[in-house]
Design an enzyme around this catalytic site. Structure first.
Site, short mmCIF file in Angstrom:
data_model
loop_
_atom_site.label_atom_id
_atom_site.label_comp_id
_atom_site.label_asym_id
_atom_site.label_seq_id
_atom_site.Cartn_x
_atom_site.Cartn_y
_atom_site.Cartn_z
N LYS A 117 0.81 -1.23 0.00
CA LYS A 117 0.00 0.00 0.00
C LYS A 117 0.84 1.27 0.00
O LYS A 117 0.42 2.29 -0.54
CB LYS A 117 -0.95 0.01 1.20
CG LYS A 117 -2.14 -0.91 1.03
CD LYS A 117 -3.13 -0.69 2.17
CE LYS A 117 -4.34 -1.57 2.02
NZ LYS A 117 -5.36 -1.28 3.03
N ASP A 173 -9.99 3.39 1.56
CA ASP A 173 -10.11 2.87 2.93
C ASP A 173 -10.78 3.90 3.84
O ASP A 173 -11.51 3.53 4.77
CB ASP A 173 -8.72 2.53 3.51
CG ASP A 173 -8.20 1.19 3.01
OD1 ASP A 173 -9.02 0.32 2.65
OD2 ASP A 173 -6.97 1.02 2.97
N1 NAP Z 1 -11.89 -3.90 7.69
C1 NAP Z 1 -11.02 -3.50 6.81
O1 NAP Z 1 -11.34 -3.16 5.66
C2 NAP Z 1 -9.57 -3.39 7.23
C3 NAP Z 1 -8.70 -2.54 6.53
C4 NAP Z 1 -7.37 -2.45 6.96
C5 NAP Z 1 -6.95 -3.20 8.04
N2 NAP Z 1 -7.83 -4.02 8.68
C6 NAP Z 1 -7.40 -4.81 9.83
O2 NAP Z 1 -6.74 -3.95 10.74
C7 NAP Z 1 -5.70 -4.64 11.42
C8 NAP Z 1 -4.40 -3.84 11.32
O3 NAP Z 1 -4.00 -3.72 9.98
P1 NAP Z 1 -2.75 -2.78 9.59
O4 NAP Z 1 -2.59 -2.90 8.13
O5 NAP Z 1 -2.89 -1.43 10.20
O6 NAP Z 1 -1.56 -3.56 10.34
P2 NAP Z 1 -0.10 -3.02 10.71
O7 NAP Z 1 0.35 -2.01 9.70
O8 NAP Z 1 0.72 -4.23 10.95
O9 NAP Z 1 -0.31 -2.24 12.10
C9 NAP Z 1 -0.70 -2.90 13.28
C10 NAP Z 1 -0.50 -1.99 14.48
O10 NAP Z 1 -0.94 -2.73 15.61
C11 NAP Z 1 0.08 -2.71 16.59
N3 NAP Z 1 0.06 -3.95 17.37
C12 NAP Z 1 0.21 -5.22 16.92
N4 NAP Z 1 0.14 -6.09 17.94
C13 NAP Z 1 -0.04 -5.34 19.07
C14 NAP Z 1 -0.18 -5.64 20.44
N5 NAP Z 1 -0.12 -6.90 20.88
N6 NAP Z 1 -0.34 -4.62 21.31
C15 NAP Z 1 -0.38 -3.35 20.88
N7 NAP Z 1 -0.24 -2.99 19.59
C16 NAP Z 1 -0.08 -3.97 18.70
C17 NAP Z 1 1.37 -2.59 15.81
O11 NAP Z 1 2.34 -2.12 16.71
P3 NAP Z 1 3.88 -1.86 16.30
O12 NAP Z 1 3.83 -0.56 15.53
O13 NAP Z 1 4.58 -1.74 17.58
O14 NAP Z 1 4.27 -3.03 15.46
C18 NAP Z 1 0.95 -1.61 14.73
O15 NAP Z 1 1.01 -0.29 15.23
C19 NAP Z 1 -5.61 -6.03 10.78
O16 NAP Z 1 -6.31 -6.94 11.58
C20 NAP Z 1 -6.34 -5.84 9.45
O17 NAP Z 1 -6.95 -7.03 9.00
C21 NAP Z 1 -9.13 -4.12 8.30
#
Ligand code: NAP
Length: 311
Positions: free
Chosen positions: A79, A116
């Protein structure tokens, strides 16, 4: 002779391609959603998941343009990287720093856009509430958090507090947003942090953008996890809204706990459906696309996957 697919129009020599680039991408719900919509619209297009390793992203984009591909979605991990390969970016994609939709430009190349934000906003707006002047807490500071912040700014939220466990990641998210997201503040996320608990107690809207609680094929306990501790959950204000971007399981542990506290809950399925619908509107130029068919197709596919996981 045309091949008849289960999901889409008969495929023939005149069928055009749309699809999603990612790595991995075979799990994506977008093909079933989009092919249901294409069928409803009677458009002679087929939507495919197109696995694309990062090192081949540029050549894949050039090749798909040469093959007259009508439009693309882009998912993890491309992305951000794909933005540099676009000839133009929409102002929103530039602000969010991420592209999830590629639209063909009339004079060649791709326009990078971001749907998004529209997807995230759709269920909040559908409820008819005004979020102007409301207070929001965002859990996590990764890729989706920036689209969420852009959406919260558009809603007119008076305070947006972003909780991140890594101060470096938190600052990397906040720094480029400060010029356009005035009500933004960072919160260091440590267990039983008073500042986070105070923010949760004051919040009208809490958005989980971490993957904590998302079902996993390799970790049977993953779906039972909750990003907030029992102490944090107790600070949620009854009547406030908790929005989890995750859509498997439905509901997540966070949303179950939030409902038990008397909060309104929203999961991520509608965001997924509405970002896809917004992409299809951009590619087709149509003002109306069959959102209900997209939602039903996604739900049906999720049910199939749950059954497969149980067997
Ligand atoms: N519904 C939809 O259309 C949609 C769209 C986009 C995303 N999503 C969902 O949203 C979620 C995140 O996606 P993303 O692309 O943003 O992922 P990402 O870029 O990997 O970001 C995840 C964030 O969560 C934090 N994190 C992970 N594990 C954690 C924990 N145990 N405690 C506290 N913080 C934690 C990470 O921390 P660090 O920075 O420290 O690594 C990071 O800041 C996924 O489940 C995805 O499927 C859904």
């Amino acid at each position: 002779m045309a091949l008849v697919s289960r999901f889409a129009q008969p495929i023939s020599g005149s069928t055009s391609l749309v699809g999603v680039l990612g790595d991995p991408v075979r799990h994506s719900l977008s093909p079933v959603m989009h092919n249901a919509a294409l069928k409803g619209l009677g458009l002679d297009w087929v939507y495919l998941a197109l696995p694309t390793p990062a090192e081949h992203l540029g050549e894949v984009l050039r090749g798909l343009e040469a093959m007259d591909c009508r439009g693309l979605n882009v998912t993890l991990p491309h992305k951000q990287a794909v933005a540099a390969l676009c000839r133009e970016l929409s102002p929103l994609a530039e602000r969010v720093g991420a592209v999830n939709t590629l639209v063909r430009l009339p004079n060649g190349g791709w326009l990078g856009d971001n749907t998004d934000v529209e997807g995230f906003l759709a269920p909040l707006r559908a409820g008819g509430s005004s979020w102007q002047g409301q207070r929001a807490v965002v859990l996590g500071c990764g890729g989706s958090a920036r689209a969420v912040i852009a959406g919260l700014v558009e809603l007119g939220c008076a305070a947006i507090q972003v909780a991140g466990r890594s101060s470096a990641h938190l600052e990397a998210l906040l720094a480029p947003c400060r010029s356009w997201a005035k009500p933004l503040q960072g919160l260091q996320w440590t267990p039983s942090n008073r500042a986070l608990q105070n923010a949760l107690a004051d919040a009208d809207l809490v958005v989980n953008t971490t993957p904590v609680g998302m079902a996993s094929a390799t970790d049977p306990d993953a779906a039972r996890r909750c990003p907030l501790s029992p102490g944090d959950l107790e600070t949620l204000r009854p009547g406030s809204t908790v929005y989890d971007l995750i859509y498997t399981p439905r509901p997540t542990a966070l949303l179950q706990n939030a409902s038990a506290r008397g909060c309104q809950s929203l999961d991520g399925l509608e965001m997924l459906v509405q970002q896809g619908a917004a992409s299809l509107r951009l590619w087709s130029g149509l003002a109306e696309v069959p959102v209900t068919a997209m939602r039903q197709a996604a739900l049906q596919q999720l049910k199939i996957e749950i059954k497969q996981g149980e067997s």
